[in-house]
Design a protein around this motif. Structure first.
Motif, PDB file in Angstrom:
ATOM      1  N   SER A 150       0.840  -1.184   0.000  1.00 51.76           N
ATOM      2  CA  SER A 150       0.000   0.000   0.000  1.00 51.76           C
ATOM      3  C   SER A 150       0.883   1.244   0.000  1.00 51.76           C
ATOM      4  O   SER A 150       1.776   1.389   0.840  1.00 51.76           O
ATOM      5  CB  SER A 150      -0.903   0.019   1.234  1.00 51.76           C
ATOM      6  N   PHE A 151       0.631   2.130  -0.975  1.00 51.82           N
ATOM      7  CA  PHE A 151       1.364   3.388  -1.077  1.00 51.82           C
ATOM      8  C   PHE A 151       0.430   4.576  -0.870  1.00 51.82           C
ATOM      9  O   PHE A 151       0.741   5.692  -1.272  1.00 51.82           O
ATOM     10  CB  PHE A 151       2.028   3.485  -2.456  1.00 51.82           C
ATOM     11  N   THR A 152      -0.701   4.332  -0.222  1.00 55.27           N
ATOM     12  CA  THR A 152      -1.713   5.374  -0.101  1.00 55.27           C
ATOM     13  C   THR A 152      -1.222   6.578   0.703  1.00 55.27           C
ATOM     14  O   THR A 152      -1.796   7.653   0.599  1.00 55.27           O
ATOM     15  CB  THR A 152      -2.994   4.826   0.550  1.00 55.27           C
ATOM     16  N   ASP A 153      -0.179   6.418   1.470  1.00 56.94           N
ATOM     17  CA  ASP A 153       0.327   7.534   2.268  1.00 56.94           C
ATOM     18  C   ASP A 153       1.561   8.183   1.637  1.00 56.94           C
ATOM     19  O   ASP A 153       2.199   9.040   2.234  1.00 56.94           O
ATOM     20  CB  ASP A 153       0.680   7.060   3.677  1.00 56.94           C
ATOM     21  N   ARG A 154       1.893   7.785   0.400  1.00 56.10           N
ATOM     22  CA  ARG A 154       3.101   8.303  -0.241  1.00 56.10           C
ATOM     23  C   ARG A 154       2.741   9.433  -1.197  1.00 56.10           C
ATOM     24  O   ARG A 154       1.672   9.479  -1.796  1.00 56.10           O
ATOM     25  CB  ARG A 154       3.815   7.205  -1.018  1.00 56.10           C
ATOM     26  N   ASP A 155       3.666  10.378  -1.345  1.00 58.48           N
ATOM     27  CA  ASP A 155       3.499  11.505  -2.253  1.00 58.48           C
ATOM     28  C   ASP A 155       4.437  11.296  -3.437  1.00 58.48           C
ATOM     29  O   ASP A 155       5.657  11.263  -3.276  1.00 58.48           O
ATOM     30  CB  ASP A 155       3.842  12.808  -1.525  1.00 58.48           C
ATOM     31  N   PHE A 156       3.856  11.145  -4.628  1.00 55.54           N
ATOM     32  CA  PHE A 156       4.656  10.895  -5.819  1.00 55.54           C
ATOM     33  C   PHE A 156       4.800  12.145  -6.684  1.00 55.54           C
ATOM     34  O   PHE A 156       5.206  12.044  -7.840  1.00 55.54           O
ATOM     35  CB  PHE A 156       4.030   9.763  -6.635  1.00 55.54           C
ATOM     36  N   ARG A 157       4.481  13.311  -6.149  1.00 56.66           N
ATOM     37  CA  ARG A 157       4.604  14.530  -6.929  1.00 56.66           C
ATOM     38  C   ARG A 157       6.050  14.759  -7.366  1.00 56.66           C
ATOM     39  O   ARG A 157       6.978  14.675  -6.559  1.00 56.66           O
ATOM     40  CB  ARG A 157       4.104  15.734  -6.128  1.00 56.66           C
ATOM     41  N   ALA A 158       6.231  15.004  -8.666  1.00 59.66           N
ATOM     42  CA  ALA A 158       7.539  15.272  -9.270  1.00 59.66           C
ATOM     43  C   ALA A 158       8.493  14.090  -9.165  1.00 59.66           C
ATOM     44  O   ALA A 158       9.691  14.240  -9.406  1.00 59.66           O
ATOM     45  CB  ALA A 158       8.176  16.521  -8.665  1.00 59.66           C
ATOM     46  N   ALA A 159       7.968  12.899  -8.850  1.00 62.63           N
ATOM     47  CA  ALA A 159       8.826  11.717  -8.752  1.00 62.63           C
ATOM     48  C   ALA A 159       9.201  11.218 -10.149  1.00 62.63           C
ATOM     49  O   ALA A 159       8.529  11.499 -11.145  1.00 62.63           O
ATOM     50  CB  ALA A 159       8.111  10.608  -7.987  1.00 62.63           C
ATOM     51  N   SER A 160      10.282  10.451 -10.207  1.00 62.60           N
ATOM     52  CA  SER A 160      10.724   9.823 -11.447  1.00 62.60           C
ATOM     53  C   SER A 160      10.793   8.322 -11.223  1.00 62.60           C
ATOM     54  O   SER A 160      11.519   7.855 -10.345  1.00 62.60           O
ATOM     55  CB  SER A 160      12.098  10.363 -11.852  1.00 62.60           C
ATOM     56  N   LEU A 161       9.999   7.564 -12.011  1.00 64.02           N
ATOM     57  CA  LEU A 161       9.984   6.101 -11.899  1.00 64.02           C
ATOM     58  C   LEU A 161      10.376   5.508 -13.246  1.00 64.02           C
ATOM     59  O   LEU A 161       9.825   5.884 -14.285  1.00 64.02           O
ATOM     60  CB  LEU A 161       8.605   5.584 -11.510  1.00 64.02           C
TER      61      LEU A 161
END
Length: 201
Positions: free
Chosen positions: A12-23
Motif C-alpha cells: 500500500s502506497f496510499t500515504d506516499r506523495d509521488f509529486r515530481a517523482a521519477s519512476l
C-alpha cells in the motif's frame, strides 16, 4: 524522488506523495495507490498489474511506454497536461475519471472501461479500443479514424461530429445514437445500416 528497477507486490502506497517523482523500469503487482498525487511525475517503462489508483491526482503526470493491466482508475483526475504516451492499458477501469485535460498518444486501450468519461477533444486515431466499454462517453468531435472499435460498447454515447472514417466497427451497435455530423466511410455506413436492421447485399 527517483525509483529505478524496483519490484513491489501487495503493498500500500496510499500515504506516499509521488509529486515530481521519477519512476523507471519499476514493477508493481496488486499495489494500492488510492488518493495519491502524481502531479508532474515522470514514469517510463514501468508495469502495473491489478493496481488501484482510485481518486488519484494525475495532473501533469507524464507516462511513457508503461503498462497498466487490470488497474482501477475510478475517480482519478488529469485536468492539467497529463500524458499517456504509447501505454498499454488493457483491462483497466476509468469509471467516473475526469480526463478532460489528458492527452493520449497511441498505445493499446482494448478491453478498458471508459464508461461515462468525457473524451472530447481527444485524438484517438488508430487507437486499439477493441471491446472497450464506451457507454455514456462524450465522444463528440473525437478523431477516431482507423481506430479498432470492434465489439466496443457505445450505448448512450455522444458521437456528434466524431470522425469514424476507416475505423473498424464490426459488432458495434450504433442504433439509437445521434449520429449528426459523424463522418463515415462506405464500410462504416454498411455497419450502421446493419445495426439498424437493414440487409446489405
Amino acid at each position: 524522488m527517483e525509483w529505478r528497477d524496483g519490484e513491489f507486490r501487495d503493498q500500500s502506497f496510499t500515504d506516499r506523495d509521488f509529486r515530481a517523482a521519477s519512476l523507471e523500469t519499476c514493477q508493481f503487482v496488486h499495489c494500492d495507490f488510492a488518493g495519491t498525487s502524481w502531479a508532474q511525475a515522470a514514469l517510463a517503462d514501468c508495469s502495473f498489474s491489478e493496481c488501484r489508483f482510485v481518486g488519484a491526482d494525475l495532473n501533469g503526470v507524464r507516462v511513457r511506454a508503461c503498462s497498466f493491466l487490470g488497474c482501477e482508475f475510478r475517480g482519478a483526475s488529469a485536468l492539467l497536461q497529463g500524458l499517456f504516451d504509447e501505454c498499454r492499458m488493457t483491462g483497466s477501469r476509468f469509471d467516473e475519471a475526469n480526463f478532460a485535460g489528458l492527452e493520449i498518444r497511441g498505445g493499446d486501450w482494448s478491453y478498458t472501461s471508459l464508461r461515462g468519461v468525457d473524451l472530447r477533444r481527444q485524438h484517438l486515431s488508430g487507437l486499439p479500443l477493441r471491446e472497450a466499454d464506451l457507454s455514456l462517453c462524450n465522444l463528440a468531435g473525437v478523431d477516431l479514424r482507423d481506430a479498432d472499435l470492434r465489439q466496443a460498447l457505445v450505448h448512450g454515447a455522444k458521437l456528434q461530429g466524431a470522425d469514424l472514417r476507416g475505423a473498424q466497427l464490426e459488432g458495434v451497435d450504433l442504433g439509437g445514437l445521434s449520429l449528426r455530423g459523424v463522418r463515415l466511410d462506405l464500410q462504416g455506413a454498411v455497419v450502421l445500416a446493419r445495426s439498424l436492421g437493414a440487409v446489405v447485399d
